[in-house]
Design a protein around this motif. Structure first.
Motif, PDB file in Angstrom:
ATOM      1  N   ASP A 297      -2.585  -7.609  31.713  1.00 10.97           N
ATOM      2  CA  ASP A 297      -1.583  -8.010  32.703  1.00 10.97           C
ATOM      3  C   ASP A 297      -1.812  -7.200  33.973  1.00 10.97           C
ATOM      4  OD1 ASP A 297       0.635  -9.002  34.008  1.00 10.97           O
ATOM      5  OD2 ASP A 297       2.063  -7.753  32.897  1.00 10.97           O
ATOM      6  N   VAL A 298      -2.577  -7.770  34.902  1.00 10.55           N
ATOM      7  CA  VAL A 298      -2.908  -7.086  36.150  1.00 10.55           C
ATOM      8  C   VAL A 298      -2.669  -8.013  37.337  1.00 10.55           C
ATOM      9  CG1 VAL A 298      -4.579  -5.503  35.104  1.00 10.55           C
ATOM     10  CG2 VAL A 298      -5.364  -7.700  35.996  1.00 10.55           C
ATOM     11  N   ALA A 299      -2.435  -7.396  38.481  1.00  7.36           N
ATOM     12  CA  ALA A 299      -2.215  -8.164  39.715  1.00  7.36           C
ATOM     13  C   ALA A 299      -3.506  -8.373  40.489  1.00  7.36           C
ATOM     14  CB  ALA A 299      -1.197  -7.441  40.594  1.00  7.36           C
ATOM     15  N   GLY A 300      -4.537  -7.587  40.177  1.00  4.76           N
ATOM     16  CA  GLY A 300      -5.794  -7.706  40.894  1.00  4.76           C
ATOM     17  C   GLY A 300      -6.884  -6.898  40.229  1.00  4.76           C
ATOM     18  N   ILE A 301      -8.090  -7.095  40.742  1.00  5.09           N
ATOM     19  CA  ILE A 301      -9.273  -6.413  40.226  1.00  5.09           C
ATOM     20  C   ILE A 301      -9.946  -5.679  41.384  1.00  5.09           C
ATOM     21  CG2 ILE A 301     -11.535  -6.725  39.128  1.00  5.09           C
ATOM     22  CD1 ILE A 301     -10.385  -9.258  37.806  1.00  5.09           C
TER      23      ILE A 301
END
Length: 192
Positions: free
Chosen positions: A44-48
């Motif tokens: 669960d991440v908003a970006g890389i």
């Protein structure tokens, strides 16, 4: 303050593993390897964020495209710069010099290379800028520097960590407080 989740993923094997690659920019053997990337697909991440070196960047690009996530390239997540040793096999480096480096990487950096404290400084800066759940695709040295920055462990302690290609480290980082971290084996998806 709210904790920020930070996941650090080591890139897949380079075309020629076992070398002191450092800043040498070589491709990964199979940057889209499903076995290595599968557990990162569920994070669960908003970006890389990724190192700018191809062996990390290619996997990050594959993940960002598959997950429709924004991707940022940040050279602070590069591997330690091995200077004149870059791209060489460890046994091709004068062994006494290599031993002095492993013993004290600040006093005895590789010729023309980077001190351990400089790596920790740039990785620490990159960590402090994270304000949302992020996956960082990076290198073993940068991951060890992050562990050192986040836990206070010295180079001897973090260099003892086994970080195979595809290894995943996950941290909860509280600004101004000591973080809690968990090491996860990416291939199995299970904590050791």
């Amino acid at each position: 303050m709210k904790a920020v989740t930070l996941h650090l993923l080591r890139h897949g094997p380079p075309l020629r593993p076992g070398l002191l690659l450092g800043h040498t920019d070589v491709a990964a053997h199979d940057p889209g390897c499903a076995r290595l990337l599968a557990p990162a697909m569920a994070l669960d991440v908003a970006g890389i964020v990724t190192s700018d070196l191809r062996r990390a960047r290619a996997s990050a690009e594959a993940l960002a495209q598959a997950r429709a996530l924004p991707l940022a390239v940040d050279p602070r997540w590069r591997e330690l710069d091995f200077g004149a040793w870059g791209g060489r096999a460890p046994d091709a480096v004068p062994q006494a010099d290599l031993a002095r480096f492993w013993d004290d990487p600040d006093a005895c950096p590789p010729p023309g290379g980077e001190r351990w404290s400089a790596l920790c400084h740039r990785v620490g800066q990159a960590i402090r800028e994270r304000d949302r759940a992020t996956l960082v695709v990076t290198h073993a040295g940068a991951m060890r520097a992050a562990v050192s920055v986040l836990t206070g462990l010295d180079h001897r302690a973090v260099w003892a960590l086994d970080l195979p290609y595809g290894a995943l480290l996950s941290f909860k980082v509280w600004p101004g407080e000591k973080p809690a971290g968990q090491i996860t084996d990416l291939r199995s998806g299970n904590a050791p």
